[in-house]
Write an enzyme that holds these catalytic residues in place. Structure first.
Site, PDB file in Angstrom:
ATOM      1  N   TRP A  71       0.808  -1.234   0.000  1.00 31.05           N
ATOM      2  CA  TRP A  71       0.000   0.000   0.000  1.00 31.05           C
ATOM      3  C   TRP A  71       0.837   1.278   0.000  1.00 31.05           C
ATOM      4  O   TRP A  71       0.406   2.302  -0.495  1.00 31.05           O
ATOM      5  CB  TRP A  71      -0.905   0.036   1.253  1.00 31.05           C
ATOM      6  CG  TRP A  71      -1.899  -1.064   1.344  1.00 31.05           C
ATOM      7  CD1 TRP A  71      -2.761  -1.470   0.353  1.00 31.05           C
ATOM      8  CD2 TRP A  71      -2.167  -1.906   2.478  1.00 31.05           C
ATOM      9  NE1 TRP A  71      -3.536  -2.504   0.817  1.00 31.05           N
ATOM     10  CE2 TRP A  71      -3.199  -2.787   2.116  1.00 31.05           C
ATOM     11  CE3 TRP A  71      -1.636  -1.992   3.765  1.00 31.05           C
ATOM     12  CZ2 TRP A  71      -3.709  -3.750   2.993  1.00 31.05           C
ATOM     13  CZ3 TRP A  71      -2.139  -2.927   4.642  1.00 31.05           C
ATOM     14  CH2 TRP A  71      -3.171  -3.806   4.259  1.00 31.05           C
ATOM     15  N   GLU A 171       3.801 -11.155  13.676  1.00 33.50           N
ATOM     16  CA  GLU A 171       2.998 -11.285  14.899  1.00 33.50           C
ATOM     17  C   GLU A 171       2.151 -12.552  14.863  1.00 33.50           C
ATOM     18  O   GLU A 171       0.980 -12.522  14.473  1.00 33.50           O
ATOM     19  CB  GLU A 171       2.084 -10.054  15.086  1.00 33.50           C
ATOM     20  CG  GLU A 171       2.842  -8.796  15.451  1.00 33.50           C
ATOM     21  CD  GLU A 171       1.937  -7.617  15.790  1.00 33.50           C
ATOM     22  OE1 GLU A 171       0.703  -7.730  15.625  1.00 33.50           O
ATOM     23  OE2 GLU A 171       2.465  -6.585  16.226  1.00 33.50           O
ATOM     24  N   GLU A 258       8.465  -3.551  16.450  1.00 32.08           N
ATOM     25  CA  GLU A 258       7.285  -2.738  16.122  1.00 32.08           C
ATOM     26  C   GLU A 258       6.681  -2.194  17.411  1.00 32.08           C
ATOM     27  O   GLU A 258       6.468  -2.947  18.361  1.00 32.08           O
ATOM     28  CB  GLU A 258       6.247  -3.587  15.375  1.00 32.08           C
ATOM     29  CG  GLU A 258       5.083  -2.775  14.815  1.00 32.08           C
ATOM     30  CD  GLU A 258       4.008  -3.657  14.177  1.00 32.08           C
ATOM     31  OE1 GLU A 258       4.328  -4.417  13.246  1.00 32.08           O
ATOM     32  OE2 GLU A 258       2.863  -3.591  14.640  1.00 32.08           O
ATOM     33  N   GLU A 299      -4.603   7.663  10.461  1.00 37.25           N
ATOM     34  CA  GLU A 299      -4.694   6.960  11.751  1.00 37.25           C
ATOM     35  C   GLU A 299      -3.569   7.504  12.626  1.00 37.25           C
ATOM     36  O   GLU A 299      -2.530   7.929  12.108  1.00 37.25           O
ATOM     37  CB  GLU A 299      -4.587   5.435  11.586  1.00 37.25           C
ATOM     38  CG  GLU A 299      -3.300   4.942  10.949  1.00 37.25           C
ATOM     39  CD  GLU A 299      -3.258   3.427  10.764  1.00 37.25           C
ATOM     40  OE1 GLU A 299      -4.237   2.736  11.079  1.00 37.25           O
ATOM     41  OE2 GLU A 299      -2.213   2.947  10.298  1.00 37.25           O
TER      42      GLU A 299
END
Ligand code: DCB
Length: 330
Positions: A71, A171, A258, A299
């Protein structure tokens, strides 16, 4: 009495104020590379729980993680990655989603984007994480075969490249237990090490890379590994730092590949106070980290504002609240 020269003087004053307060904007064409990167440290390795450089000195890596490469590859060019180096980053993480329209739906196209991004980070003297970003596919065994062939390819390509660290599963969650992760790691790690015997490899842990304490109970039998712990300051606090402390106390090397200033959805916040607590914890334990994420999505975890153009450096005005917070802490 009104000074006729007031506007000019004012503009000059404003301009000097801006240049003083925004030191990190690259002049057009200026090359931005990490000041404490690969030329300074060479191949990394893990000693005890600490990441060290070729001379055996502790190294701490700080930088941004991309959002999904499928993206937001516009923020993985040489100049865009270099813009984070200009603020002091020496690390960039490339989040290559497997599902959600990522690698598994366009292997050639996404691999090509990945290699361009790795090469871009290399050109800026940065360490770079190749992240096999499992998420909705919570059990890494689900795409083990694809992972093995992917890591065989990229580790051959970057075999002699000291910049690259491999993160073999972002994850794990759901059925991605430590037992499954161990089997997966035993299939993938030897394949990478066959090409690049001395590289550092990051291994994900259960429950969205939180259960480093579980990994500490039964670590993998290979050198130069680190185990990832991820946090989102809006909902993961003292209890998760406790898990990390527990793992470190038992000798497990931990890497924060992260983290976000937001909630675990990527939205909400910015949680400054909670992020401060995490930053001091990470500094105390000399943990390396990558922040989620280097993109301009609407976001709160996104570091860039909608109109940000990272190609000619980044001004404070192009950074979000989260971006300003994180970029001042590289
Ligand atoms: C992780 C993922 C990462 C995800 C962020 C924030 O997921 F590694 O891919 O990023 O944390 O949630 C988000 C993006 C969104 C995007 C979404 C799906 O910010 O823009 O729409 O991925 O691609 C976590 C981390 C922790 C937890 C749950 C998730 N947790 N999760 O503790 O429950 O379910 O995504």
């Amino acid at each position: 009495m009104m000074n006729k020269r007031f506007p000019a003087v004012f503009l000059f004053w404003l301009a000097s104020l801006l240049t003083l307060s925004i030191p990190a904007v690259a002049a057009p064409g200026e090359v931005m590379e990490a000041a404490n990167g690969v030329k300074q440290n060479g191949w990394l390795r893990v000693e005890g729980t600490q990441l060290v450089n070729e001379a055996g000195q502790a190294v701490i890596l700080h930088g941004m993680s991309s959002h999904g490469l499928q993206w937001f590859s516009q923020f993985t060019s040489e100049n865009a990655i270099g813009a984070t180096a200009a603020y002091g980053a020496n690390l960039f993480r490339i989040a290559m989603y497997t599902a959600e329209g990522g690698y598994l739906s366009d292997r050639k196209g996404v691999l090509n984007k990945l290699c361009l991004a790795v090469d871009a980070a290399v050109s800026r003297n940065m360490y770079v994480i190749i992240d096999w970003h499992i998420l909705s596919d919570g059990n890494p065994m689900k795409h083990r075969k694809a992972a093995v062939s992917f890591f065989r390819k990229v580790s051959a390509r970057y075999a002699d490249c000291p910049n690259v660290l491999y993160e073999i599963c972002n994850e794990p969650n759901g059925k991605g237990t430590w037992k499954k992760i161990r089997s997966y790691a035993k299939a993938v790690i030897p394949v990478i090490r066959q090409n690049s015997p001395n590289c550092v490899i990051l291994v994900g842990t259960p429950t969205w890379s939180q259960d480093v304490d579980v990994a500490a109970g039964n670590p993998l039998p290979y050198p130069n590994l680190m185990y990832t712990c991820h946090f989102y300051a809006g909902e993961h606090g003292e209890w998760l730092r406790g898990k990390i402390q527990n793992a470190l106390d038992r000798g497990l090397p931990v890497f924060i590949s992260e983290w976000g200033t937001s909630r675990a959805t990527g939205g909400g916040g910015v949680y400054r106070k909670e992020s401060d607590q995490w930053i001091s914890f990470m500094e105390k334990h000399r943990l390396s980290w990558a922040n989620w994420s280097y993109c301009n999505k609407k976001e709160s975890s996104a570091a860039l504002r909608k109109k940000a153009n990272a190609e000619d450096g980044l001004s404070q005005e192009e950074l979000t609240k989260s971006g300003r917070y994180v970029f001042s802490r590289f």
